[in-house]
Enzyme design. Structure first.
Site, short mmCIF file in Angstrom:
data_model
loop_
_atom_site.label_atom_id
_atom_site.label_comp_id
_atom_site.label_asym_id
_atom_site.label_seq_id
_atom_site.Cartn_x
_atom_site.Cartn_y
_atom_site.Cartn_z
N CYS A 71 0.79 -1.23 0.00
CA CYS A 71 0.00 0.00 0.00
C CYS A 71 0.82 1.28 0.00
O CYS A 71 0.50 2.22 -0.74
CB CYS A 71 -0.99 0.00 1.15
SG CYS A 71 -0.25 0.12 2.81
N HIS A 110 -2.21 1.00 6.93
CA HIS A 110 -2.66 1.06 5.55
C HIS A 110 -2.79 2.51 5.11
O HIS A 110 -3.31 3.36 5.84
CB HIS A 110 -4.01 0.35 5.36
CG HIS A 110 -4.48 0.38 3.95
ND1 HIS A 110 -3.82 -0.28 2.94
CD2 HIS A 110 -5.52 1.03 3.36
CE1 HIS A 110 -4.44 -0.06 1.79
NE2 HIS A 110 -5.47 0.75 2.03
N ASP A 125 -7.60 4.31 -3.71
CA ASP A 125 -6.76 3.35 -2.99
C ASP A 125 -6.38 2.23 -3.95
O ASP A 125 -7.16 1.33 -4.22
CB ASP A 125 -7.52 2.79 -1.79
CG ASP A 125 -6.68 1.83 -0.96
OD1 ASP A 125 -5.53 1.56 -1.34
OD2 ASP A 125 -7.18 1.34 0.07
#
Length: 271
Positions: A71, A110, A125
């Site tokens: 991420c 995250h 995302d």
């Protein structure tokens, strides 16, 4: 967050043809193209290699070297791309709840992005692995929002937001977060934890994911899974490092790192 990158090289990497602009069509389209071309993967932590977050290192690894990342790498790269195009982007940080109880207290590990566009806020995302968001969500609670795959929605209570996706008719929370802008040092600290701490999954398990228009592909150690909407998952057990290498290269489009211990590490993965 950090600066611009070679936009032309990135667009070639994700297979984007035509112009780009700071508009919703570009935001959606690039998010979809990104997750189809640049896989989620954690080979660096698995091999004991550092995970660098500065923009030149991200560009070198994910754009020029044919690698992927997780991420922090994915969304920092995507933020640099969006900013280069002209988007207003800020970073947020979240506590993952996917495959955890709703009331679990997990670490902030995250990263996701907030994008301001045409008087509205959107969330992007490109770094959530096998259940990654394909597109962008309007920052608005309580409405079901379609994507190229499952529907997503946002819930909000007392300033805390939850990102959810609907899987087989049931809503699952991916993570929870607030809207405070996250500083780069917080990503550096979280990245160090997830890439090195023994409680993290990344140093001890192989994890990869890639999402195309018609399927989600994921790999956890020896289990390779393909999911298509409305169909039962296809599960394949990979016997050894040769089969894992083949799937990483062919299904996940990875150019594997040259590392003397790679095959030995793949053969030692948990069954």
């Amino acid at each position: 967050m950090q600066g611009s990158i070679d936009l032309g090289a990135y667009l070639r990497r994700v297979g984007w043809h035509g112009s780009v602009a700071a508009d919703l069509a570009t935001l959606h389209g690039l998010a979809v193209a990104h997750v189809a071309a640049i896989p989620f993967e954690n080979l660096n932590p698995l091999l004991g290699l550092p995970v660098e977050l500065d923009t030149p290192a991200l560009e070198r690894k994910l754009v020029h070297d044919g690698r992927g990342g997780y991420c922090f790498e994915q969304n920092l790269l995507f933020a640099a791309v969006l900013r280069t195009i002209g988007f207003e982007v800020s970073g947020l940080i979240a506590r993952v709840l996917w495959q955890h109880p709703e009331d679990a207290v997990t670490a902030q590990t995250h990263m996701l992005l907030r994008v301001e566009l045409e008087g509205a806020s959107w969330l992007a995302d490109v770094g959530f692995g096998g259940q990654v968001l394909t597109g962008a969500l309007r920052l608005q609670a309580g409405i079901e929002q379609p994507t190229g795959h499952e529907p997503f929605r946002l819930l909000e209570r007392d300033g805390e937001w939850r990102m959810q996706s609907q899987v087989r008719g049931q809503w699952f929370t991916l993570y929870r977060f607030d809207l405070r802008r996250c500083e780069m040092i917080d990503y550096v600290v979280a990245n160090h934890y997830v890439s090195t701490h023994p409680a993290s999954r990344f140093p001890s398990n192989l994890i990869a994911a890639r999402t195309t228009a018609d399927r989600r592909m994921s790999l956890l150690n020896h289990e390779y899974t393909v999911r298509r909407l409305g169909q039962e998952p296809e599960r394949h057990s990979l016997r050894d490092s040769a089969e894992i290498r083949r799937v990483l290269e062919e299904a996940f489009l990875l150019r594997l790192p040259v590392h003397a211990g790679l095959d030995r590490r793949l053969d030692s993965l948990p069954g």
